[in-house]
Design a protein around this motif. Structure first.
Motif, PDB file in Angstrom:
ATOM      1  N   THR A   1      64.264  35.506  18.339  1.00 22.63           N
ATOM      2  CA  THR A   1      63.738  34.295  17.715  1.00 22.63           C
ATOM      3  C   THR A   1      64.722  33.152  17.912  1.00 22.63           C
ATOM      4  O   THR A   1      65.907  33.293  17.635  1.00 22.63           O
ATOM      5  N   VAL A   2      64.210  32.047  18.423  1.00 21.63           N
ATOM      6  CA  VAL A   2      65.003  30.853  18.679  1.00 21.63           C
ATOM      7  C   VAL A   2      64.526  29.751  17.743  1.00 21.63           C
ATOM      8  O   VAL A   2      63.321  29.570  17.558  1.00 21.63           O
TER       9      VAL A   2
ATOM     10  N   VAL B   1      63.417  18.488  11.641  1.00 21.88           N
ATOM     11  CA  VAL B   1      62.298  19.355  11.990  1.00 21.88           C
ATOM     12  C   VAL B   1      62.882  20.617  12.625  1.00 21.88           C
ATOM     13  O   VAL B   1      63.692  20.542  13.548  1.00 21.88           O
ATOM     14  N   ILE B   2      62.460  21.769  12.111  1.00 22.62           N
ATOM     15  CA  ILE B   2      62.882  23.052  12.671  1.00 22.62           C
ATOM     16  C   ILE B   2      61.632  23.791  13.122  1.00 22.62           C
ATOM     17  O   ILE B   2      60.668  23.908  12.358  1.00 22.62           O
ATOM     18  N   THR B   3      61.638  24.255  14.367  1.00 23.93           N
ATOM     19  CA  THR B   3      60.559  25.118  14.847  1.00 23.93           C
ATOM     20  C   THR B   3      61.172  26.440  15.279  1.00 23.93           C
ATOM     21  O   THR B   3      62.284  26.477  15.817  1.00 23.93           O
ATOM     22  N   TRP B   4      60.460  27.528  15.002  1.00 27.04           N
ATOM     23  CA  TRP B   4      60.912  28.871  15.377  1.00 27.04           C
ATOM     24  C   TRP B   4      59.989  29.399  16.459  1.00 27.04           C
ATOM     25  O   TRP B   4      58.770  29.254  16.374  1.00 27.04           O
ATOM     26  N   TRP B   5      60.593  30.039  17.463  1.00 28.79           N
ATOM     27  CA  TRP B   5      59.862  30.522  18.632  1.00 28.79           C
ATOM     28  C   TRP B   5      60.239  31.965  18.940  1.00 28.79           C
ATOM     29  O   TRP B   5      61.397  32.334  18.823  1.00 28.79           O
ATOM     30  N   ASP B   6      59.281  32.750  19.356  1.00 24.67           N
ATOM     31  CA  ASP B   6      59.532  34.096  19.873  1.00 24.67           C
ATOM     32  C   ASP B   6      59.769  33.920  21.375  1.00 24.67           C
ATOM     33  O   ASP B   6      58.810  33.861  22.157  1.00 24.67           O
ATOM     34  N   ALA B   7      61.030  33.764  21.748  1.00 24.47           N
ATOM     35  CA  ALA B   7      61.368  33.446  23.141  1.00 24.47           C
ATOM     36  C   ALA B   7      62.834  33.752  23.401  1.00 24.47           C
ATOM     37  O   ALA B   7      63.631  33.805  22.469  1.00 24.47           O
ATOM     38  N   PRO B   8      63.210  33.912  24.662  1.00 28.19           N
ATOM     39  CA  PRO B   8      64.631  34.046  25.002  1.00 28.19           C
ATOM     40  C   PRO B   8      65.369  32.754  24.651  1.00 28.19           C
ATOM     41  O   PRO B   8      64.769  31.673  24.617  1.00 28.19           O
ATOM     42  N   TYR B   9      66.662  32.861  24.426  1.00 28.64           N
ATOM     43  CA  TYR B   9      67.460  31.697  24.016  1.00 28.64           C
ATOM     44  C   TYR B   9      67.339  30.536  24.998  1.00 28.64           C
ATOM     45  O   TYR B   9      67.236  29.380  24.607  1.00 28.64           O
TER      46      TYR B   9
ATOM     47  N   HIS C   1      69.340  13.805  17.330  1.00 24.49           N
ATOM     48  CA  HIS C   1      70.211  14.953  17.574  1.00 24.49           C
ATOM     49  C   HIS C   1      69.332  16.194  17.712  1.00 24.49           C
ATOM     50  O   HIS C   1      68.375  16.361  16.959  1.00 24.49           O
ATOM     51  N   ARG C   2      69.696  17.049  18.646  1.00 24.11           N
ATOM     52  CA  ARG C   2      68.949  18.303  18.869  1.00 24.11           C
ATOM     53  C   ARG C   2      69.933  19.461  18.976  1.00 24.11           C
ATOM     54  O   ARG C   2      70.983  19.326  19.587  1.00 24.11           O
ATOM     55  N   TRP C   3      69.531  20.616  18.402  1.00 23.95           N
ATOM     56  CA  TRP C   3      70.327  21.839  18.496  1.00 23.95           C
ATOM     57  C   TRP C   3      69.393  23.004  18.731  1.00 23.95           C
ATOM     58  O   TRP C   3      68.229  22.990  18.351  1.00 23.95           O
ATOM     59  N   ARG C   4      69.927  24.063  19.298  1.00 26.10           N
ATOM     60  CA  ARG C   4      69.191  25.309  19.526  1.00 26.10           C
ATOM     61  C   ARG C   4      70.037  26.442  18.975  1.00 26.10           C
ATOM     62  O   ARG C   4      71.230  26.518  19.237  1.00 26.10           O
ATOM     63  N   PHE C   5      69.397  27.330  18.219  1.00 26.77           N
ATOM     64  CA  PHE C   5      70.100  28.460  17.610  1.00 26.77           C
ATOM     65  C   PHE C   5      69.317  29.738  17.844  1.00 26.77           C
ATOM     66  O   PHE C   5      68.091  29.730  17.917  1.00 26.77           O
ATOM     67  N   GLU C   6      70.026  30.834  17.913  1.00 19.37           N
ATOM     68  CA  GLU C   6      69.429  32.159  17.944  1.00 19.37           C
ATOM     69  C   GLU C   6      69.430  32.707  16.526  1.00 19.37           C
ATOM     70  O   GLU C   6      70.458  32.699  15.851  1.00 19.37           O
ATOM     71  N   SER C   7      68.282  33.158  16.062  1.00 18.10           N
ATOM     72  CA  SER C   7      68.204  33.734  14.722  1.00 18.10           C
ATOM     73  C   SER C   7      68.869  35.105  14.699  1.00 18.10           C
ATOM     74  O   SER C   7      68.664  35.931  15.589  1.00 18.10           O
ATOM     75  N   LEU C   8      69.683  35.341  13.670  1.00 22.44           N
ATOM     76  CA  LEU C   8      70.332  36.643  13.491  1.00 22.44           C
ATOM     77  C   LEU C   8      69.683  37.422  12.359  1.00 22.44           C
ATOM     78  O   LEU C   8      70.200  38.441  11.924  1.00 22.44           O
ATOM     79  N   GLY C   9      68.547  36.928  11.878  1.00 20.19           N
ATOM     80  CA  GLY C   9      67.806  37.610  10.831  1.00 20.19           C
ATOM     81  C   GLY C   9      67.993  36.941   9.486  1.00 20.19           C
ATOM     82  O   GLY C   9      68.838  36.073   9.322  1.00 20.19           O
ATOM     83  N   ARG C  10      67.188  37.349   8.540  1.00 20.98           N
ATOM     84  CA  ARG C  10      67.248  36.790   7.189  1.00 20.98           C
ATOM     85  C   ARG C  10      67.831  37.817   6.234  1.00 20.98           C
ATOM     86  O   ARG C  10      67.692  39.004   6.429  1.00 20.98           O
ATOM     87  N   THR C  11      68.471  37.296   5.197  1.00 18.14           N
ATOM     88  CA  THR C  11      68.964  38.157   4.129  1.00 18.14           C
ATOM     89  C   THR C  11      68.352  37.701   2.828  1.00 18.14           C
ATOM     90  O   THR C  11      67.986  36.536   2.682  1.00 18.14           O
ATOM     91  N   GLY C  12      68.236  38.581   1.882  1.00 17.66           N
ATOM     92  CA  GLY C  12      67.663  38.236   0.590  1.00 17.66           C
ATOM     93  C   GLY C  12      68.653  37.487  -0.278  1.00 17.66           C
ATOM     94  O   GLY C  12      69.862  37.582  -0.115  1.00 17.66           O
ATOM     95  N   GLY C  13      68.105  36.702  -1.232  1.00 20.41           N
ATOM     96  CA  GLY C  13      68.890  36.011  -2.242  1.00 20.41           C
ATOM     97  C   GLY C  13      69.884  35.114  -1.696  1.00 20.41           C
ATOM     98  O   GLY C  13      70.774  34.554  -2.009  1.00 20.41           O
TER      99      GLY C  13
END
Length: 87
Positions: A2-3, A47-55, A75-87
């Motif tokens: 997820t990007v 604005v943040i959009t999430w994509w199922d795609a390679p980085y 300004h624009r940035w691209r990040f790789e999601s490392l997953g979500r944690t609770g709380g």
């Protein structure tokens, strides 16, 4: 993978609501997993959009607003999601 693509702009003096409306009216090309619009003091819009795609995938970006709507370049940035944690 997820990007997340992040797009952030600061509106020109007194044009924060106009920038927010401009962003809200822009369709997202393709099929993002999600899109979120946020705002902050100083007439900033994020604005943040999430994509199922390679980085390094070719993904549609929100364009720069035309004219004098923004106070500085977007300004624009691209990040790789490392997953979500609770709380």
């Amino acid at each position: 993978m997820t990007v997340a693509l992040m797009w952030e702009a600061r509106a020109a003096e007194g044009r924060g609501e106009e920038l927010l409306a401009w962003v809200s009216e822009r369709p997202v090309a393709g099929s993002p997993l999600a899109r979120e619009i946020l705002r902050a003091p100083g007439d900033r819009v994020l604005v943040i959009t999430w994509w199922d795609a390679p980085y390094d995938a070719e993904l549609p970006e929100l364009p720069d607003p035309e004219g004098e709507l923004v106070a500085r370049p977007v300004h624009r940035w691209r990040f790789e999601s490392l997953g979500r944690t609770g709380g």
